[in-house]
Design an enzyme around this catalytic site. Sequence first.
Site, PDB file in Angstrom:
ATOM      1  N   ASP A 188       0.860  -1.192   0.000  1.00 20.48           N
ATOM      2  CA  ASP A 188       0.000   0.000   0.000  1.00 20.48           C
ATOM      3  C   ASP A 188       0.886   1.229   0.000  1.00 20.48           C
ATOM      4  OD1 ASP A 188      -2.259   1.876   0.966  1.00 20.48           O
ATOM      5  OD2 ASP A 188      -3.255  -0.063   0.931  1.00 20.48           O
ATOM      6  N   HIS A 242      -3.243   6.007   3.845  1.00 19.16           N
ATOM      7  CA  HIS A 242      -4.046   4.831   3.525  1.00 19.16           C
ATOM      8  C   HIS A 242      -3.463   3.561   4.151  1.00 19.16           C
ATOM      9  CE1 HIS A 242      -5.981   1.905   0.690  1.00 19.16           C
ATOM     10  NE2 HIS A 242      -6.945   2.811   0.663  1.00 19.16           N
ATOM     11  N   SER A 412     -11.227  -0.776   0.648  1.00 17.06           N
ATOM     12  CA  SER A 412      -9.846  -0.773   1.127  1.00 17.06           C
ATOM     13  C   SER A 412      -9.746  -1.292   2.550  1.00 17.06           C
ATOM     14  CB  SER A 412      -9.269   0.646   1.085  1.00 17.06           C
ATOM     15  OG  SER A 412      -8.969   1.036  -0.223  1.00 17.06           O
TER      16      SER A 412
END
EC number: 3.4.21.-
Length: 728
Positions: A188, A242, A412
């Site tokens: 990620d 994220h 996600s």
Amino acid sequence: MPGALPMKKISLAVLSLTTLLAACGQPQTSPQSPAASAPSVAVPRTHALDIDPAQVVTTKNGDMYVRNQLVVNLRGHSADALADQLGGRVLDQLPELDVALIELPQGKDARSVGVALMREGQVLYAAAQTVQRQIEPVRTAQDQLGAQAVNQVFDTLPQYALDSNHLHAKAAWDAGFTGKGVKVGVIDDPSDVSHPDLRPNWAGKAYDPATNTTYTTVQGWIDAIDGFDGKVDNKVDPGIEHGTAVASTIAAAKNGQGIVGVAPDSKFYTAAIFQPGFIGDYLVARSVIWTVNQGAQVINNSWGGTGYSPLLKQAFDYALERDITVVVSAGNSYREEWRNPAQLPGVIASAALDINNDKAGFSTYGRHVSVAAPGVDVMLASPLFINADGTRKTGGYTKDGGSGYQLISGTSFSGPYTSGVAAVILGAKPDLDPHQVRRLMEETADGSVGSNKAGFDRETGYGLIRMDKLADRLKGSNMPQKGGAGRVKVEIQTPGGYVPGILADVILEGDGADGAVYAVQTDSDGYANFVSIAPGTYTLRVATPDLTLTGGQSDERDTYVGKLTVTSGSVLSTVAPQRVVLVKGAVDLNPVDPYEPNDTMAEAKPISYGKMTELAYIFGKPRDVDFFSFTGKAGDNIQADVHARTAIGGSLDSFLVLRDASGKNLAYNDDANGQDSVITFKLPADGTYFLEVSSCNILCKSNGDDASKGQDDDSPFNKYVLELQLLK
């Protein structure tokens, strides 16, 4: 199951960590005001693998690729020799996959070069480097967050996703199933391993694929993140957050503060594929290999897009063939579609649910979805980037004094909940293969969620993961049967004999409404490989070629429908391939343009109002231009359209010029705004007019007037159809 409790919302953006944790009776853990960072050990960035935004091309399907970068499986050949043959240079290699990244010279299109190499059979596959995208979180207004049920607090902050109405994580933990001994790779943007809820469960290694560097200290890693912009100055990019949220979903420590991950005794690695600028599939594949080689048993992928990447397929096969479970997010596209890598065989695609266990509106759906998990307004960590001296780096996503936690939405996060549950399974049953892990989640899921209350549906797969039911199964020995492998060989019968059916789309559809679906493409030998999939009988669908790559009309394809059986325990190296023979669809590297010669106004071929040309090509010479003539009257409102890359696929970035009889440039147009070149124009006088078609590489620099100032662009996939209309 009982109805979900109502959940009011508050804005975490305005809460300090003191306010948030004081309400829970916890001391403040936010560090003091920023100061100079400790000496950096970040590796200097050379930018050798950076992607030039000017080289990024968007196809008719929205896929993005890098025009001048070619990914090649060398099949044992020399990368340098191949690069010399192509007039390019080797940027990097992945020895585990026998893959090289080659930069092509100006004017060559990687898609066209790749198809030509595959057609010749010189390499196993060759393709343009594709651009990957983070699945953007869905941010909702967070006005209110009110009283929570007692069973929604596991450390100090409320987490409805883990409660008994949702994943029911405590039932598994109380039974001793916590993911202990399992390592999860988080591929990620970089996770903040300095965060108080992540530091205890960091596995001690973090990876920057751009510099191929492994970091083993917290300060070294956050300095590397600081240095993504080329300088270590105690500032981090505010877009980096994220990966921290994703890692906390899986492995936030049960340490009496903040939140708890669904597998609180698991450990995690972080590999930073998303950094400033574009990210290609090459660095993603490098990160997958690194994660596998570190000993991860699960890999989480909260990213994706459209299109197909043979490199990502090979990288994930590298993991699956080593019994590493691969979890992917279904996507946030709001519609039914296949996305990459969620469409690939062997992976577990996770959909998102809201607090009421309904499918989240944004969650991508389809028959490839396996299970679902909470993904709307889930409480997760946000980065703090705490230096060794207790100060924080500045400029980050979490503002000074911010809590270090946030409410956030997206597949996600349903994806990493699923990865965490996979870690819980493997902590209890380490010998299960990836298909068994997937099937165990499916068999114990709550199928009453979604549109089919009796079981599988396209929106939620087999339903909501239930860790209480999962724990009951893990206590026993009744496990699902092992996965298997399938192989298909596609050939095309031509007048000269059989040739491999390269770039064929091959789809397996499991029998029944709940049968799993997988999709791949064939390599240069015509093989399509399926690893770690459900045993059983499948409907086999084949179509070739992939028109998004080669361009053309649908009647150029041939199709096949049949059956394929996959046996439990079978592996790719020993399974016999099923042969499929088609009668058309071979890739033509030397097409004949029906309008040549038409490279000058004197050689222009006629076109009239209301007509379209046959398929034509900007091909056969380095800087081809094609002329068509028509007769018009003063005041005619005409529209000329080039149907090229956006409309029919292929590689032509079209450019269109309208000229009068003297050759004067009356109007020109590059393709833009998601369409190919189009000119709308009112003719000034009666007479003969000319339409000149070429590529932007050839004519853009001179606004259509001098091909010698442009770049070479000679590809058999530079296909187009020209249409001329008289508007009312």
